[in-house]
Design a protein around this motif. Sequence first.
Motif, PDB file in Angstrom:
ATOM      1  N   GLU A 140      -5.638   0.348  -6.921  1.00  0.00           N
ATOM      2  CA  GLU A 140      -5.441   1.421  -5.454  1.00  0.00           C
ATOM      3  C   GLU A 140      -6.481   2.350  -5.289  1.00  0.00           C
ATOM      4  OE1 GLU A 140      -2.015   1.828  -2.558  1.00  0.00           O
ATOM      5  OE2 GLU A 140      -1.618   1.651  -4.304  1.00  0.00           O
ATOM      6  N   TYR A 141      -6.000   3.488  -6.388  1.00  0.00           N
ATOM      7  CA  TYR A 141      -7.271   4.462  -6.568  1.00  0.00           C
ATOM      8  C   TYR A 141      -8.180   4.688  -6.219  1.00  0.00           C
ATOM      9  CZ  TYR A 141      -8.491   9.407  -8.291  1.00  0.00           C
ATOM     10  OH  TYR A 141      -9.307   9.957  -8.014  1.00  0.00           O
ATOM     11  N   ASP A 142      -8.783   3.801  -6.796  1.00  0.00           N
ATOM     12  CA  ASP A 142     -10.253   3.280  -7.023  1.00  0.00           C
ATOM     13  C   ASP A 142     -10.628   2.955  -6.107  1.00  0.00           C
ATOM     14  OD1 ASP A 142     -10.472   3.714  -9.551  1.00  0.00           O
ATOM     15  OD2 ASP A 142     -10.385   2.210 -11.030  1.00  0.00           O
ATOM     16  N   LEU A 143     -10.335   2.108  -4.791  1.00  0.00           N
ATOM     17  CA  LEU A 143     -10.243   1.423  -3.983  1.00  0.00           C
ATOM     18  C   LEU A 143     -10.574   2.417  -2.848  1.00  0.00           C
ATOM     19  CD1 LEU A 143      -9.119  -2.426  -3.429  1.00  0.00           C
ATOM     20  CD2 LEU A 143     -11.243  -1.273  -4.547  1.00  0.00           C
ATOM     21  N   ALA A 144      -9.486   2.895  -2.772  1.00  0.00           N
ATOM     22  CA  ALA A 144      -9.128   3.649  -1.898  1.00  0.00           C
ATOM     23  C   ALA A 144      -9.479   5.345  -1.770  1.00  0.00           C
ATOM     24  CB  ALA A 144      -7.771   4.715  -1.507  1.00  0.00           C
ATOM     25  N   ARG A 145     -10.237   5.531  -2.982  1.00  0.00           N
ATOM     26  CA  ARG A 145     -11.263   6.906  -3.317  1.00  0.00           C
ATOM     27  C   ARG A 145     -12.868   6.342  -3.154  1.00  0.00           C
ATOM     28  NH1 ARG A 145     -12.504   9.218  -8.557  1.00  0.00           N
ATOM     29  NH2 ARG A 145     -13.041   6.769  -9.144  1.00  0.00           N
ATOM     30  N   LEU A 146     -13.258   5.458  -3.044  1.00  0.00           N
ATOM     31  CA  LEU A 146     -14.179   4.131  -2.717  1.00  0.00           C
ATOM     32  C   LEU A 146     -14.229   4.765  -1.106  1.00  0.00           C
ATOM     33  CD1 LEU A 146     -16.137   1.217  -3.442  1.00  0.00           C
ATOM     34  CD2 LEU A 146     -15.858   2.412  -1.060  1.00  0.00           C
ATOM     35  N   LEU A 189      -7.627  -5.561  -1.204  1.00  0.00           N
ATOM     36  CA  LEU A 189      -8.594  -5.144  -0.370  1.00  0.00           C
ATOM     37  C   LEU A 189      -8.702  -6.009   1.468  1.00  0.00           C
ATOM     38  CD1 LEU A 189     -12.164  -6.162  -2.622  1.00  0.00           C
ATOM     39  CD2 LEU A 189     -11.635  -3.959  -1.235  1.00  0.00           C
ATOM     40  N   GLN A 190      -7.999  -6.901   1.650  1.00  0.00           N
ATOM     41  CA  GLN A 190      -7.358  -8.158   2.925  1.00  0.00           C
ATOM     42  C   GLN A 190      -6.259  -6.747   3.308  1.00  0.00           C
ATOM     43  OE1 GLN A 190      -6.900 -11.912   1.242  1.00  0.00           O
ATOM     44  NE2 GLN A 190      -8.806 -12.641   1.992  1.00  0.00           N
ATOM     45  N   GLU A 191      -5.534  -6.168   2.882  1.00  0.00           N
ATOM     46  CA  GLU A 191      -4.225  -5.846   2.798  1.00  0.00           C
ATOM     47  C   GLU A 191      -4.784  -4.576   3.331  1.00  0.00           C
ATOM     48  OE1 GLU A 191      -0.520  -5.482   3.385  1.00  0.00           O
ATOM     49  OE2 GLU A 191      -1.412  -6.367   2.776  1.00  0.00           O
ATOM     50  N   MET A 192      -6.409  -3.916   2.645  1.00  0.00           N
ATOM     51  CA  MET A 192      -6.228  -2.921   3.212  1.00  0.00           C
ATOM     52  C   MET A 192      -6.656  -3.330   4.526  1.00  0.00           C
ATOM     53  SD  MET A 192      -7.966  -0.310   0.135  1.00  0.00           S
ATOM     54  CE  MET A 192      -6.842   0.147  -1.172  1.00  0.00           C
ATOM     55  N   VAL A 193      -7.309  -4.135   5.023  1.00  0.00           N
ATOM     56  CA  VAL A 193      -8.428  -4.514   5.750  1.00  0.00           C
ATOM     57  C   VAL A 193      -7.333  -4.509   6.964  1.00  0.00           C
ATOM     58  CG1 VAL A 193      -9.479  -5.832   7.155  1.00  0.00           C
ATOM     59  CG2 VAL A 193     -10.398  -5.304   4.928  1.00  0.00           C
ATOM     60  N   GLY A 194      -6.666  -5.141   6.676  1.00  0.00           N
ATOM     61  CA  GLY A 194      -5.433  -4.893   7.668  1.00  0.00           C
ATOM     62  C   GLY A 194      -4.545  -3.740   8.611  1.00  0.00           C
ATOM     63  N   LEU A 232       0.496  -1.277  -0.095  1.00  0.00           N
ATOM     64  CA  LEU A 232      -0.053   0.223  -0.076  1.00  0.00           C
ATOM     65  C   LEU A 232       0.766   0.910   0.109  1.00  0.00           C
ATOM     66  CD1 LEU A 232      -2.261  -0.884   2.712  1.00  0.00           C
ATOM     67  CD2 LEU A 232      -2.935  -1.391   0.185  1.00  0.00           C
ATOM     68  N   SER A 233       0.471   2.304  -0.794  1.00  0.00           N
ATOM     69  CA  SER A 233       1.385   3.765  -0.501  1.00  0.00           C
ATOM     70  C   SER A 233       0.578   3.998   0.333  1.00  0.00           C
ATOM     71  CB  SER A 233       0.918   4.099  -2.023  1.00  0.00           C
ATOM     72  OG  SER A 233      -0.361   4.812  -2.107  1.00  0.00           O
ATOM     73  N   GLN A 234       2.125   5.392   0.339  1.00  0.00           N
ATOM     74  CA  GLN A 234       1.589   6.348   1.745  1.00  0.00           C
ATOM     75  C   GLN A 234      -0.003   6.997   1.974  1.00  0.00           C
ATOM     76  OE1 GLN A 234       3.762   6.741   4.246  1.00  0.00           O
ATOM     77  NE2 GLN A 234       1.739   7.760   5.664  1.00  0.00           N
ATOM     78  N   GLY A 235      -0.222   7.277   0.163  1.00  0.00           N
ATOM     79  CA  GLY A 235      -1.765   8.149   0.850  1.00  0.00           C
ATOM     80  C   GLY A 235      -2.697   6.936   1.356  1.00  0.00           C
ATOM     81  N   THR A 236      -2.773   6.096   0.407  1.00  0.00           N
ATOM     82  CA  THR A 236      -3.938   5.335   1.202  1.00  0.00           C
ATOM     83  C   THR A 236      -3.512   4.729   2.589  1.00  0.00           C
ATOM     84  OG1 THR A 236      -3.511   3.314  -1.114  1.00  0.00           O
ATOM     85  CG2 THR A 236      -4.874   2.800   0.410  1.00  0.00           C
TER      86      THR A 236
END
Length: 654
Positions: A159-165, A87-92, A44-48
């Motif tokens: 990643e951008y689409d998911l982070a924007r959502l 998605l699982q990485e973002m959840v974690g 994941l990037s720093q922005g996420t």
Amino acid sequence: MSRLSRHSLALVSLVVIFLCVNISASLLLREARLDLTENKLFTLSQGTHTILDQVEEPITLTFYYSQSLAADYPAQRAYAQRVRDLLQEMVGGSGGKLNLKIIDPAPFSETEEVAVSLGLVGTPVAEGDLFYFGLVGNNLVDDTEVIPVFAKEREQYLEYDLARLIDNLNTPVKPVLGVISNLPLDTGAGGLLAAMRGESQPFLIYAELTDRFEVEFVDPKSNVIASRIEVLLIAHPRDLSVTQLYAIDQFVMRGGRVIAFVDPYSEVSLTAGPNGEPLQGYTEQSSLDQLFTSWGIQVPKNVILADRQRAQRVATGRDARRQLVDYVLWMGLTPSEFNEADVVTGNIDLLNVGSTGIILPRENATTTVTPLVTSSADAMLLPRDIVVAGPVPDNLLRDFIADEKRHAISVRIEGSIETAFPDGPPTETEGQQSTGTKNKPLNQDDHLTRNDGANIIVFADSDFFDDRFWVSEQNYMGQRFGVPIADNGKFLLNAVENLMGSDALISLRGREKSTRIFDRVDRLRKQAEAEYLAEERALSERIESAQAELTRIQNTVTANEDSQVVVMQYRQELLAARKALRAVQANLRRDIETLGGIVRWLNIALMPVIIIILSLLVMAGRRRRRAQTQRSGGFRMVDTNTPRDRSNVEPSDV
């Protein structure tokens, strides 16, 4: 202990150690991650991380994936795994603020009905069922964000689409972006009539804006910009009244941020509508001279920029053998033309623009003017009249004389700005009451004269917004979306978010794949084409001269043996000239094709050759060591000075 017993014990020990390591790793290293992919696809990037850290209330992500129907579609399975992993990485990384549900909507089930009602799009498969592959996000106040389908074409923006959502759900109240424009951003080329029939096709860049911000068009007759508007986008406006110029001026004086696009010659405004003509009320030219003077810049109205090094390739249809030519008025600008130190342009890879103007700083300005986008040094300035007349691309190239200057196309203006209306609000005769609208009376006491913290971005082009310049439009199961071929949309979102004070998503857009430009190939092509144009011109003149002389002889000379000889000579001259012209055309891309063949050979053959050579070297090394061992008799040296119990010597010691 016999050798067999020792080997068996060692094997059992290895199995036990292997199981222990796996069990321990699954318990102790559950959260550990090691991303070995070349482009760090699972990091994941720093922005996420910034967006995830800002999540205040739980958000539920429901991933709809028809896994039972995906058995025969390996590409979809692989992409679905990529989406699920991210998605699982973002959840974690959310600290428990994100909840992920994965649902396989069986055909004709209640879950399928729910998926359809939420806006997901099913793709028909061979058996007649619908394949679902989308995402629904919900927050605690029942706001919903949907990705109807994960299109493979947008994988690089995943990643951008998911982070924007997630960011949209975390900030249910979107910031307000004001818009003043004479471009049909919200309706497309069809205008209001198409919108009334439900057939409007908004500019895709406008769709990006509405997804991220609450877009509010400013009444062109208003004398005040509402305070709820945080940033004002001015996109190729028509001639503004003094009342509206004053409204923009006071918006800036109050600390409002502006991004303005003006154009000395707007090609997008000339786009044909349903009746084959530009929309009623279109404007070829736009300017904000009175405000620009106050801001410390000027945009000349009668000058258009041409750039030979960054010229785009266009189809002319004039020559079947040479279908694409360089058009110096349309430019594909690369990172060498961007200000890498500015957050707006630091992650931009390509901007496509057309018929742009230039921006010049004014002397004795109170502001700091910093270029964001420039031309290359291989550029020149053309009178606007030449461009309006529709010049032939080859003629522009033949007459091109570079001035060896980098001209600013976009700038950031910062510092102290004094009002463009030093005498106060415009009087009633200047348009205050001529608008016919209920406006707030302009009062001298409310008049602001200075802003010491201005932040404005100006861009000297409006074709920047045209879909054909920066996006490939796709239609998937009735869902219209764009696959960017340039970063025009990224630049605009970067600029608006930066002026609003939000930079988290900018770094995500920077992770998109960049198109690698083969500079050497491009230089070879331009050099070959320049030589082609020079030879073509000489041969064309030679052909025209021979043709004219042949026609004159045939029309004026009485047919005799001498005239027939002259006619035959000129015909041979014509044939030779045309043959030479065809040879020049055939050799136009010879050097490029040769270089392309070398590159292909290196890509295909070089790596296997390297592996074979390395393998041979390794084999030779092993063979050399084996030969040395055989020459030493195959014995291991034993220290004879150390007493040993010879009864314990094993055969392996010899």
